[in-house]
Design a protein around this motif. Structure first.
Motif, mmCIF file in Angstrom:
data_model
loop_
_atom_site.group_PDB
_atom_site.id
_atom_site.type_symbol
_atom_site.label_atom_id
_atom_site.label_comp_id
_atom_site.label_asym_id
_atom_site.label_seq_id
_atom_site.Cartn_x
_atom_site.Cartn_y
_atom_site.Cartn_z
ATOM 1 N N ASP A 116 0.851 -1.183 0.000
ATOM 2 C CA ASP A 116 0.000 0.000 0.000
ATOM 3 C C ASP A 116 0.889 1.236 0.000
ATOM 4 O OD1 ASP A 116 0.807 0.338 2.656
ATOM 5 O OD2 ASP A 116 -1.096 -0.284 3.507
ATOM 6 N N LEU A 117 0.293 2.405 0.109
ATOM 7 C CA LEU A 117 1.002 3.645 -0.165
ATOM 8 C C LEU A 117 0.795 4.654 0.954
ATOM 9 C CD1 LEU A 117 -0.485 3.805 -3.745
ATOM 10 C CD2 LEU A 117 1.778 2.910 -3.191
ATOM 11 N N ARG A 118 1.809 5.408 1.263
ATOM 12 C CA ARG A 118 1.695 6.544 2.185
ATOM 13 C C ARG A 118 1.881 7.817 1.360
ATOM 14 N NH1 ARG A 118 2.719 7.421 7.525
ATOM 15 N NH2 ARG A 118 1.204 5.711 7.746
ATOM 16 N N VAL A 119 0.853 8.652 1.364
ATOM 17 C CA VAL A 119 0.907 9.919 0.642
ATOM 18 C C VAL A 119 0.830 11.047 1.667
ATOM 19 C CG1 VAL A 119 -0.178 11.353 -1.125
ATOM 20 C CG2 VAL A 119 -0.210 8.856 -1.360
ATOM 21 N N MET A 120 1.861 11.870 1.713
ATOM 22 C CA MET A 120 1.902 13.004 2.634
ATOM 23 C C MET A 120 1.272 14.217 1.970
ATOM 24 S SD MET A 120 3.277 12.030 5.480
ATOM 25 C CE MET A 120 3.519 13.659 6.175
ATOM 26 N N VAL A 121 0.282 14.807 2.661
ATOM 27 C CA VAL A 121 -0.380 16.012 2.168
ATOM 28 C C VAL A 121 -0.271 17.063 3.257
ATOM 29 C CG1 VAL A 121 -2.500 16.950 1.185
ATOM 30 C CG2 VAL A 121 -1.973 14.541 0.876
ATOM 31 N N GLN A 122 0.249 18.257 2.908
ATOM 32 C CA GLN A 122 0.499 19.292 3.908
ATOM 33 C C GLN A 122 0.046 20.654 3.382
ATOM 34 O OE1 GLN A 122 4.752 17.881 4.161
ATOM 35 N NE2 GLN A 122 4.419 18.223 6.351
ATOM 36 N N ARG A 123 -0.084 21.588 4.314
ATOM 37 C CA ARG A 123 -0.460 22.947 3.908
ATOM 38 C C ARG A 123 0.091 23.958 4.903
ATOM 39 N NH1 ARG A 123 -6.883 23.743 5.539
ATOM 40 N NH2 ARG A 123 -6.662 23.160 7.725
ATOM 41 N N HIS A 124 0.251 25.164 4.443
ATOM 42 C CA HIS A 124 0.521 26.303 5.304
ATOM 43 C C HIS A 124 -0.821 26.939 5.669
ATOM 44 C CE1 HIS A 124 4.789 26.041 4.721
ATOM 45 N NE2 HIS A 124 4.681 26.152 3.413
ATOM 46 N N PRO A 125 -0.875 27.726 6.744
ATOM 47 C CA PRO A 125 -2.133 28.404 7.085
ATOM 48 C C PRO A 125 -2.668 29.208 5.898
ATOM 49 C CG PRO A 125 -0.564 28.613 8.878
ATOM 50 C CD PRO A 125 0.177 27.985 7.736
ATOM 51 N N LYS A 126 -3.939 29.029 5.611
ATOM 52 C CA LYS A 126 -4.654 29.742 4.547
ATOM 53 C C LYS A 126 -4.125 29.424 3.148
ATOM 54 C CE LYS A 126 -5.818 33.582 7.639
ATOM 55 N NZ LYS A 126 -5.749 35.048 7.875
ATOM 56 N N ALA A 127 -3.372 28.346 3.028
ATOM 57 C CA ALA A 127 -2.853 27.931 1.717
ATOM 58 C C ALA A 127 -3.488 26.614 1.301
ATOM 59 C CB ALA A 127 -1.336 27.801 1.771
ATOM 60 N N ASP A 128 -3.336 26.269 0.042
ATOM 61 C CA ASP A 128 -3.898 25.014 -0.467
ATOM 62 C C ASP A 128 -3.051 23.824 -0.010
ATOM 63 O OD1 ASP A 128 -5.898 26.374 -1.806
ATOM 64 O OD2 ASP A 128 -4.752 26.486 -3.688
ATOM 65 N N TRP A 129 -3.691 22.667 0.045
ATOM 66 C CA TRP A 129 -2.982 21.434 0.339
ATOM 67 C C TRP A 129 -2.056 21.090 -0.822
ATOM 68 C CZ3 TRP A 129 -3.226 19.251 5.016
ATOM 69 C CH2 TRP A 129 -4.316 19.547 5.840
ATOM 70 N N GLN A 130 -0.938 20.445 -0.506
ATOM 71 C CA GLN A 130 -0.036 19.960 -1.543
ATOM 72 C C GLN A 130 0.552 18.618 -1.134
ATOM 73 O OE1 GLN A 130 3.882 22.215 -1.631
ATOM 74 N NE2 GLN A 130 2.637 23.656 -0.464
ATOM 75 N N VAL A 131 0.806 17.773 -2.122
ATOM 76 C CA VAL A 131 1.447 16.486 -1.877
ATOM 77 C C VAL A 131 2.944 16.721 -1.752
ATOM 78 C CG1 VAL A 131 1.945 14.198 -2.823
ATOM 79 C CG2 VAL A 131 -0.344 15.182 -3.072
ATOM 80 N N THR A 132 3.509 16.339 -0.596
ATOM 81 C CA THR A 132 4.927 16.598 -0.341
ATOM 82 C C THR A 132 5.784 15.341 -0.354
ATOM 83 O OG1 THR A 132 4.441 16.573 2.037
ATOM 84 C CG2 THR A 132 4.526 18.724 0.952
ATOM 85 N N GLY A 133 5.178 14.170 -0.450
ATOM 86 C CA GLY A 133 5.959 12.941 -0.511
ATOM 87 C C GLY A 133 5.058 11.727 -0.665
ATOM 88 N N MET A 134 5.589 10.694 -1.307
ATOM 89 C CA MET A 134 4.855 9.434 -1.481
ATOM 90 C C MET A 134 5.840 8.281 -1.382
ATOM 91 S SD MET A 134 2.147 10.141 -4.605
ATOM 92 C CE MET A 134 3.415 10.262 -5.861
#
Length: 248
Positions: A116-134
């Protein structure tokens, strides 16, 4: 911080409110004799797990093996229950208000071992989510769970997992794009209910046909998994994201 539960069950209920995400969620119910029999009859295989567990603790697979017998796999151990009365007794012992039963996804396998897969999704305050690692977690021999410490499995890149799997003849870029898209949809769906969360480790999977599934979402994922990749850039990106967020 919200008082809303962060259990698997609560997050699943929030995710399934989204029509776009419903197709990526395994059917899940509270465990009871009735819910177990309905799902095992429908899918042939189910997963039973505590809604508050982590690291693969307490995850059990049950498979209907014909002639009213059932095969139960717990870790690397397998037991057979000869008839419906026997499996019903087992289920009644497991059923409580913190255990769920869900459709088992036929995970894609690398050289015969599910991953299976681990997908990291992160954001800064008031910013859009982004994928930062898989990354991909490949189960150890004889295990149904992919938790590295419990199954003796290994971490590889998602691209490497796809190669040597049932998906190797599919377009890798399209698979990765769908993975990112579903992960970001999940983060957007959960975010209004958990406004304090800025990092999500989304456990996802490809099935043997390449369909993307959401297994569960963690709000305190173990970042050190990314150190097991040959290239440490994803780990440094994730950590630097944390550092920048703390400064804002």
């Amino acid at each position: 911080m919200s008082n809303l539960s962060t259990s698997k069950w609560t997050k699943h209920k929030i995710l399934r409110r989204s029509k776009r995400l419903n197709a990526h969620l395994p059917e899940t119910e509270w465990l009871s004799e009735n819910s177990f029999m309905r799902l095992i009859s429908k899918y042939g295989q189910v997963i039973i797990k505590p809604t508050g567990s982590y690291g693969g603790n307490g995850v059990i697979q049950v498979r209907s093996s014909g002639n009213s017998s059932y095969e139960v796999q717990d870790g690397s151990r397998t037991r057979t229950y000869a008839d419906q009365d026997a499996i019903s007794t087992f289920i009644k012992k497991k059923a409580n208000n913190s255990t769920i039963v869900q459709q088992r996804i036929p995970l894609a396998t690398k050289h015969g071992r599910p991953f299976d897969l681990r997908v990291m999704v992160q954001r800064h305050p008031k910013a859009d989510w982004q994928v930062t690692g898989m990354l991909a977690k490949v189960a150890g021999k004889g295990y149904i769970i992919t938790n590295i410490r419990r199954s003796g499995g290994r971490v590889v890149t998602v691209e490497k997992a796809i190669q040597g799997s049932e998906l190797q003849n599919m377009q890798t870029s399209a698979l990765l794009a769908e993975l990112r898209s579903v992960a970001l949809l999940a983060a957007d769906q959960l975010a209004p209910s958990y406004r304090w969360v800025k990092t999500m480790g989304i456990d996802m999977a490809f099935d043997k046909q390449g369909r993307v599934w959401i297994i569960e979402v963690n709000f305190a994922p173990m970042l050190e998994l990314f150190l097991k990749l040959p290239n440490k850039s994803a780990y440094h990106t994730i950590k630097s994201f944390h550092a920048r967020r703390k400064q804002t």
